[in-house]
Structure formats: C-alpha cells, structure tokens
Design a protein around this motif. Structure first.
Motif, PDB file in Angstrom:
ATOM      1  N   UNK A 199       4.271 -12.287   8.203  1.00  0.00           N
ATOM      2  CA  UNK A 199       3.690 -12.138   9.538  1.00  0.00           C
ATOM      3  C   UNK A 199       4.435 -11.073  10.344  1.00  0.00           C
ATOM      4  N   UNK A 200       5.777 -11.094  10.278  1.00  0.00           N
ATOM      5  CA  UNK A 200       6.561 -10.074  10.995  1.00  0.00           C
ATOM      6  C   UNK A 200       6.264  -8.676  10.459  1.00  0.00           C
ATOM      7  N   UNK A 201       6.189  -8.554   9.135  1.00  0.00           N
ATOM      8  CA  UNK A 201       5.899  -7.247   8.538  1.00  0.00           C
ATOM      9  C   UNK A 201       4.522  -6.740   8.960  1.00  0.00           C
ATOM     10  N   UNK A 202       3.565  -7.647   9.057  1.00  0.00           N
ATOM     11  CA  UNK A 202       2.216  -7.242   9.459  1.00  0.00           C
ATOM     12  C   UNK A 202       2.205  -6.698  10.880  1.00  0.00           C
ATOM     13  N   UNK A 203       2.983  -7.320  11.763  1.00  0.00           N
ATOM     14  CA  UNK A 203       3.016  -6.870  13.154  1.00  0.00           C
ATOM     15  C   UNK A 203       3.724  -5.525  13.289  1.00  0.00           C
ATOM     16  N   UNK A 204       4.679  -5.260  12.383  1.00  0.00           N
ATOM     17  CA  UNK A 204       5.425  -4.005  12.455  1.00  0.00           C
ATOM     18  C   UNK A 204       4.674  -2.855  11.790  1.00  0.00           C
ATOM     19  N   UNK A 205       4.139  -3.107  10.604  1.00  0.00           N
ATOM     20  CA  UNK A 205       3.473  -2.025   9.863  1.00  0.00           C
ATOM     21  C   UNK A 205       2.460  -2.630   8.898  1.00  0.00           C
ATOM     22  N   UNK A 206       1.224  -2.729   9.338  1.00  0.00           N
ATOM     23  CA  UNK A 206       0.178  -3.333   8.519  1.00  0.00           C
ATOM     24  C   UNK A 206      -0.174  -2.418   7.356  1.00  0.00           C
ATOM     25  N   UNK A 207      -0.243  -2.996   6.139  1.00  0.00           N
ATOM     26  CA  UNK A 207      -0.628  -2.205   4.972  1.00  0.00           C
ATOM     27  C   UNK A 207      -1.415  -3.086   4.004  1.00  0.00           C
ATOM     28  N   UNK A 208      -2.147  -2.477   3.059  1.00  0.00           N
ATOM     29  CA  UNK A 208      -2.998  -3.263   2.144  1.00  0.00           C
ATOM     30  C   UNK A 208      -2.240  -4.290   1.312  1.00  0.00           C
ATOM     31  N   UNK A 209      -0.935  -4.091   1.088  1.00  0.00           N
ATOM     32  CA  UNK A 209      -0.165  -5.052   0.308  1.00  0.00           C
ATOM     33  C   UNK A 209      -0.083  -6.416   0.957  1.00  0.00           C
TER      34      UNK A 209
END
Length: 354
Positions: A199-209
């Motif tokens: 969830x934190x990674x998505x908020x920082x830099x959303x990517x297809x992975x």
C-alpha cells in the motif's frame, strides 16, 4: 495438489477408514519420539517402532507420543490396534488435505489442525497438518513434517515451569492447539505487514507490478481463511464436548483460544476489504492516468485542427490564389498558425485542462 480444492485421495466407492497402501508405505517409516513426564521428571525415548513405544507408557505419568511422517500406513494401522483408535481417525491422520475438525470417541477425542507458515520472499503460505488423539494419560501427536509449535511446547516441558508438567494430557493438548493458533496469529501479522508495504509503495510510485502483488496477497488471504475458519467450529465443539478427557479446568483456556481465532478471522476480513480497496485504487489510478493521457492527446489534436485547416487551404493546387504571390505570405501564415496555437494553449491552460 490444488490449494483451494481438496482432491479426493482415495478411489470412489472404496471402503471407509485407513486403507494400507504398500507402495506408499515402503521406505517412508515414521519417526517416533516418546516423552514420559511428571512434575519431577522428564524422559525422552526414540523407539524404533510403535510396538516398542507401548511398554514405555507409565500409569502415573503423562505420555506424549510424537509421530513425524504420515506415509507409513503399516505403523498407523498397528497404532490403531494397540491404542484402540478408530479406522476413520487413522484415515484422517494420514490425509494431509483434511480440514480442521474435532471428533469425540469413547476412549479418546481427536483434533486435526493446520500449522501455517508465511514466506515473505514469495508472499506464500505453506501448511502442515497436525493431528492428535487425547486419551487417559496419553497424547498421540501426528505431523507430516516437523513443526515449530512442537518445539515450543517441548521447550516448555523441559523448562518445567507452569502447569504443563502437572496438568496432564488435557492441558498438553491445549498447549499444542494454542501454539498452532499463535502461529496463525504470527502469519496473519506478516501478511498484514506485506499488505501495508504494498500500500505504501502504491502511494509513492504506482506501477503494474503492484497488481500482481495485490492478486497474490488476495489469494494467500483466501487460502489462510480456508485453513483457519474451520478451527473455530472445532474449538467450539471441543468446548461443548462432554468428553472426560477435556478437563473443566481447561475450558476457560480453550475459550481464550476461541477469542484468538475470532480475532484472527476479524483481521482476515479487514485484510480482504483492504486488498479490495487497494485493487479499486489501482484500477481507478490507472483509469485516471489513461484519462490524463487522453486529455493531452485531445488538446494536441484540438490545437492542430485549425492549423491543419489553414495548411489544407494553402496546400490546394489552384492556379489563382492571390496569397501565393505575396512576398511575406509564407511568414504571415506561419505567424498566424503560431498565434492561433498559442492562444488555444493559453485558453486551455487558463481553464486548467492540463
């Protein structure tokens, strides 16, 4: 073996109970360990077979027989004969895909559970079936492969502190079940940490992975729920049981385990909702990103519509076009195009369209 569907492990129409498979039993002898303990002593034995374990049991002490490995059907059949264990119980013991449950018999009660572990590198849950038959002064514990809960309870026995040495087989069974449920608590905590990290990674830099990670974690949460939810019914049945091998003094402890199971299942529900919202967020963000791209492309196309119109007019091959003879006609046309394009960009920018 499919993780979400328990495949039938015996042929349809075959007799109920343990069916000895000589091919499965060859070369796969179960490892047997016997602990005989009381308040003042603890002895450990490693008999070569189940027949050699029987004479070790003492009337005034608690015996804990551990069998690791479930493919030695001859040993399980012999164990059923020695300890009067029902053939259906033996079948459940050697069936690793059997769901958790509790069954009460005249001379023992039987519990089977799933020992869970989480691999944070693969975001994957592994399972190990553990079963136990609890009798007077005896607990027979069966596992497919070594499990951490067994080691934890053994350490408590060797330490000699608390009630474990004095409270008999009923309390030993509680300690083993509690260790399995505590392990499930640890697993759901690790899954929750993995979900929060994504969830934190998505908020920082959303990517297809992230889509693959969300899908993988959703599968593991569903699998976890599938393995743990039947435990609640098993514990409830155990609490309501009138078996003489479930001491009244352990009922409150089983009620505490039930609270832990309910807590974990509530956490599972919350994680499922969080993962669903993360998936919605991902799809919404991807949709917004696509809308932004389409907006930019639309603005560019809109700007070039009048420019293409002017270029189309003066690109026609008519012989009499007065502007074609002007000395500064070309530069006037380019300037007009630049002014029109600039004016449109200014207008769109003022409107906040990009």
């Amino acid at each position: 073996m499919p993780r979400f569907f328990n495949k039938l492990e015996k042929k349809a129409g075959s007799s109920p109970g343990l069916q000895i498979d000589a091919r499965a039993a060859s070369g796969t002898a179960s490892d047997i360990c016997v602990l005989i303990y009381s308040k003042d002593s603890l002895e450990t034995y490693h008999p070569p077979d189940i027949d050699a374990a029987l004479p070790l049991i003492q009337k005034n002490k608690t015996a804990w027989i551990q069998m690791t490995g479930i493919h030695d059907h001859f040993a399980f059949s012999r164990m059923g004969e020695l300890f009067n264990i029902h053939t259906l119980t033996l079948e459940d013991m050697v069936t690793p895909s059997h769901p958790p449950k509790f069954e009460d018999f005249d001379n023992y009660y039987y519990v089977t559970l799933k020992q869970l572990a989480f691999d944070p590198k693969k975001d994957e849950i592994s399972e190990t079936q553990v079963s136990m038959a609890v009798m007077e002064n005896l607990v027979i514990f069966v596992q497919d492969r070594p499990s951490p809960c067994l080691n934890a309870v053994e350490k408590r026995l060797h330490a000699g502190r608390g009630k474990l040495r004095t409270a008999g087989p009923g309390y030993l069974a509680y300690a083993l079940i509690d260790a399995v449920v505590d392990q499930a608590l640890d697993v759901i905590g690790q899954i929750a940490s993995a979900v929060e990290s994504v969830e934190r990674d998505m908020l920082e830099d959303l990517n297809p992975g992230h889509l693959e990670q969300i899908h993988r974690l959703k599968r593991e949460v569903i699998f976890f729920n599938k393995q743990l939810r039947p435990v609640r019914g098993a514990i409830l049945s155990l609490i309501k049981s009138e078996s003489p091998f479930v001491p009244d003094t352990t009922i409150r402890f089983y009620a505490d385990i039930l609270d832990h199971v309910n807590h974990v299942l509530d956490a599972v529900t919350s994680l499922q909702e969080l993962l669903s919202s993360m998936l919605d967020f991902y799809m919404s963000a991807q949709g917004n990103r696509m809308n932004e791209v389409m907006t930019i492309l639309t603005i560019i196309s809109t700007i070039f519509i009048p420019l293409s119109f002017l270029a189309g007019i003066y690109g026609m091959n008519f012989k009499f076009m007065p502007e074609l003879e002007w000395q500064w006609g070309y530069f006037v046309l380019l300037g007009s195009m630049a002014m029109i394009g600039g004016a449109m960009v200014f207008y769109f920018k003022k409107k906040g369209w990009f």
